[in-house]
Scaffold this motif. Structure first.
Motif, PDB file in Angstrom:
ATOM      1  N   SER A   1       4.640  -4.029  11.382  1.00  0.00           N
ATOM      2  CA  SER A   1       3.936  -3.289  10.333  1.00  0.00           C
ATOM      3  C   SER A   1       3.475  -1.926  10.844  1.00  0.00           C
ATOM      4  O   SER A   1       3.480  -0.935  10.108  1.00  0.00           O
TER       5      SER A   1
ATOM      6  N   TYR B   1       4.067   1.774   9.066  1.00  0.00           N
ATOM      7  CA  TYR B   1       3.012   2.664   8.577  1.00  0.00           C
ATOM      8  C   TYR B   1       2.950   3.990   9.331  1.00  0.00           C
ATOM      9  O   TYR B   1       2.756   5.045   8.720  1.00  0.00           O
TER      10      TYR B   1
ATOM     11  N   THR C   1       0.808  -1.222   0.000  1.00  0.00           N
ATOM     12  CA  THR C   1       0.000   0.000   0.000  1.00  0.00           C
ATOM     13  C   THR C   1       0.847   1.282   0.000  1.00  0.00           C
ATOM     14  O   THR C   1       0.304   2.365  -0.204  1.00  0.00           O
TER      15      THR C   1
ATOM     16  N   GLY D   1      -3.308  -1.257   4.522  1.00  0.00           N
ATOM     17  CA  GLY D   1      -2.173  -2.158   4.518  1.00  0.00           C
ATOM     18  C   GLY D   1      -2.157  -3.078   5.724  1.00  0.00           C
ATOM     19  O   GLY D   1      -1.736  -4.246   5.627  1.00  0.00           O
TER      20      GLY D   1
END
Length: 557
Positions: free
Chosen positions: A259, A263, A142, A230
């Protein structure tokens, strides 16, 4: 250092999962305590390093900004007056104050944070690649999808930033105009009308500020939404791999934890794009101002032997309008030369060209057998004292304003030149005398008082060349006589150029140059010009007639 907490978190999760995976084993509390100690030590060391780094960064960039502003001030000092006539004061103040502050904030805050974020991002991806490359693809999928929204917002913000800056400059100029001219506005009952104009500039600035915030919406909303998707993709991909038996639960948890570490920093970088777009405009304006060409100076300044001033075939233009047309004349040293003529004839231009506020278009100006272009500006101005028609005094004491002519002068010398300039009497009558603050631009003094102080400042400088641009324009007849006496004292040892509308005040000038429409109509002494019966004689006759009318009018009343 900033990635240590995430590594500790992953190890802690692994240790916590040991009893779950292997039911026969006990929870390794000792290792967990060790991890807590590592985390505590990291927090202390990071806090110490961060504090020292933050202080060094802030102090370092503050010093850099200070030096940059000083350098810009030195650069502005070398530019011609033609540059300042084209640039608004609000425009220049915006560059020196707002734009440099924007650059400092970018350098001290944005760049270090982005650097840390990029390091965290790279390390996280490398660590994740060691577990499962398929999950890494799911994590980064993403990121490129969100970039177009960042690019669109960057371009929009850049365009709106220029409009916002113009609105801010307009507001700054209107504020200076309104505050500086409030007395005139009230006198002509225009304060309300001009405040309406000022209010409109504020509303225009507010409108562009709102548009600036709206321009960042794609980053803050759509971009964040795409990145948040994402996390869902990572979860779905992980569940699919878990179902197929291609991934252990521990690896799945690791990807979920890291993750977020990927992000969130990217969202922070996107939020910084608006600041960068605005700062990019500031950098361009600083760059443009820094690249304004100064008046050329010689590497080695030639000494001035005497103070004779020669104009040789000089032409000069303001933009496309030529105001001096191929004029030639000489001003003898140690004497008084007067420039007379109607408004717009070129008198003030000649005076400012002597001080090299501009360079001529054609011809040459020579002082003491040396072209002014062969003399360094500081050396040239050290030989010149000036009194302008529009006097500016700084927001300081009267003494300090006079001392600008010579900061090392004794107080007795300050008082002496004040007496010669006919301002000692009114200064002494003030509550704090020479220590009285005059306000911004000398706002607490009358026009005549300000002009007399500026004359005292020029007298104190004691330069061999004195330029008086309408020096007696705001003086009453009594004080004008005193000023003329001071100017007469200067003639014995200095070269004096005076612009005057009152021809009576320059009767004893060694030379009178009559200008009209950028050319020399006549030249000579007072008596010689009267005998010619030309333009000077006509001006003298008109002023004599007007003086007689004022005298008869005062007798009748």
């Amino acid at each position: 250092m900033v990635t240590i907490p995430y590594a500790v978190m992953i190890l802690a999760v692994y240790l916590l999962l040991i009893p779950v995976v292997h039911s026969s084993e006990m929870l390794p509390l000792n290792r967990l305590w060790i991890l807590c100690g590592v985390l505590l030590a990291q927090t202390i060391v990071y806090g110490f390093i961060r504090r020292r780094t933050y202080i060094k960064i802030c102090v370092g960039f503050a010093q850099t900004t200070k030096k940059a502003r000083i350098s810009m001030g030195e650069h502005l000092r070398t530019l011609s007056m033609g540059f300042f006539s084209k640039r608004d004061a609000g425009d220049l103040s915006t560059v020196l104050l707002r734009d440099y502050t924007e650059m400092e904030n970018l350098a001290s805050g944005l760049i270090p944070q982005v650097s840390v974020i990029l390091v965290r991002l790279i390390i996280s991806i490398i660590v994740l690649s060691a577990f499962d490359w398929r999950m890494v693809l799911a994590v980064i999928l993403t990121i490129p999808m969100s970039l177009p929204f960042a690019i669109i917002s960057y371009k929009r913000i850049g365009k709106i930033s220029d409009k916002l800056l113009k609105a801010q400059q307009e507001a700054a100029s209107r504020i200076l105009e309104y505050v500086g001219g409030i007395q005139t506005l009230k006198a002509f009952n225009q304060a309300g009308e001009h405040f309406r104009i000022l209010k409109e500039t504020f509303l225009n600035q507010s409108k562009h500020s709102k548009r600036m915030e709206l321009a960042a919406a794609p980053i803050g909303m759509i971009g964040r939404f795409v990145l948040n998707c994402g996390i869902g993709i990572v979860m779905l991909c992980g569940v699919w791999l878990l179902t197929g038996g291609d991934m252990s639960p521990f690896y799945y948890i690791v990807f979920l934890l890291l993750s977020l570490n990927i992000y969130e920093p990217i969202m922070t970088v996107f939020a910084f794009i608006a600041d960068y777009a605005r700062t990019n405009g500031s950098a361009q304006r600083i760059y443009i101002l820094n690249n304004e060409k100064p008046l050329l100076e010689p590497k080695n300044s030639l000494p001035i032997s005497d103070t004779e001033i020669i104009f040789k075939d000089v032409s000069f233009s303001y933009g496309d309008k030529e105001v001096l047309h191929n004029i030639s004349f000489s001003i003898p040293p140690k004497g008084l030369t007067a420039l007379v003529g109607p408004s717009g004839s070129g008198k003030s231009t000649i005076v400012k060209l002597v001080a090299r506020f501009w360079d001529v278009d054609k011809g040459e100006i020579i002082i003491g057998d040396v072209p002014v272009t062969k003399i360094k500006n500081d050396d040239l101005l050290s030989k010149i004292s000036m009194v302008f028609q529009d006097v500016y005094l700084f927001n300081d004491t009267i003494e300090s304003n006079i001392r600008m002519g010579n900061s090392s002068a004794a107080m007795d010398e300050v008082v002496e030149v004040a007496k010669k300039a006919a301002c000692h009497q009114f200064i002494s009558a003030l509550p704090q005398g020479y220590n009285t603050l005059v306000g911004e631009g000398g706002s607490t003094l009358s026009g005549g008082e300000k002009q007399r102080i500026s004359i005292a400042r020029a007298l104190l400088k004691n330069a061999p060349i004195v330029l008086l641009d309408e020096a007696t324009a705001s003086l009453d007849p009594e004080n004008e006589i005193l000023i003329q006496q001071a100017i007469s004292a200067l003639v014995e040892n200095k070269t004096v150029i005076v612009i005057a509308h009152r021809l009576q005040s320059i009767r004893n000038a060694q030379q009178i140059i009559v200008l009209d429409n950028g050319g020399i109509r006549e030249k000579g002494s007072h008596d010689t010009l009267l005998k010619k019966g030309g333009m000077y004689a006509h001006l003298w006759e008109e002023q004599s007639r007007a003086g007689s009318w004022r005298l008869m009018d005062s007798i009748v009343n």
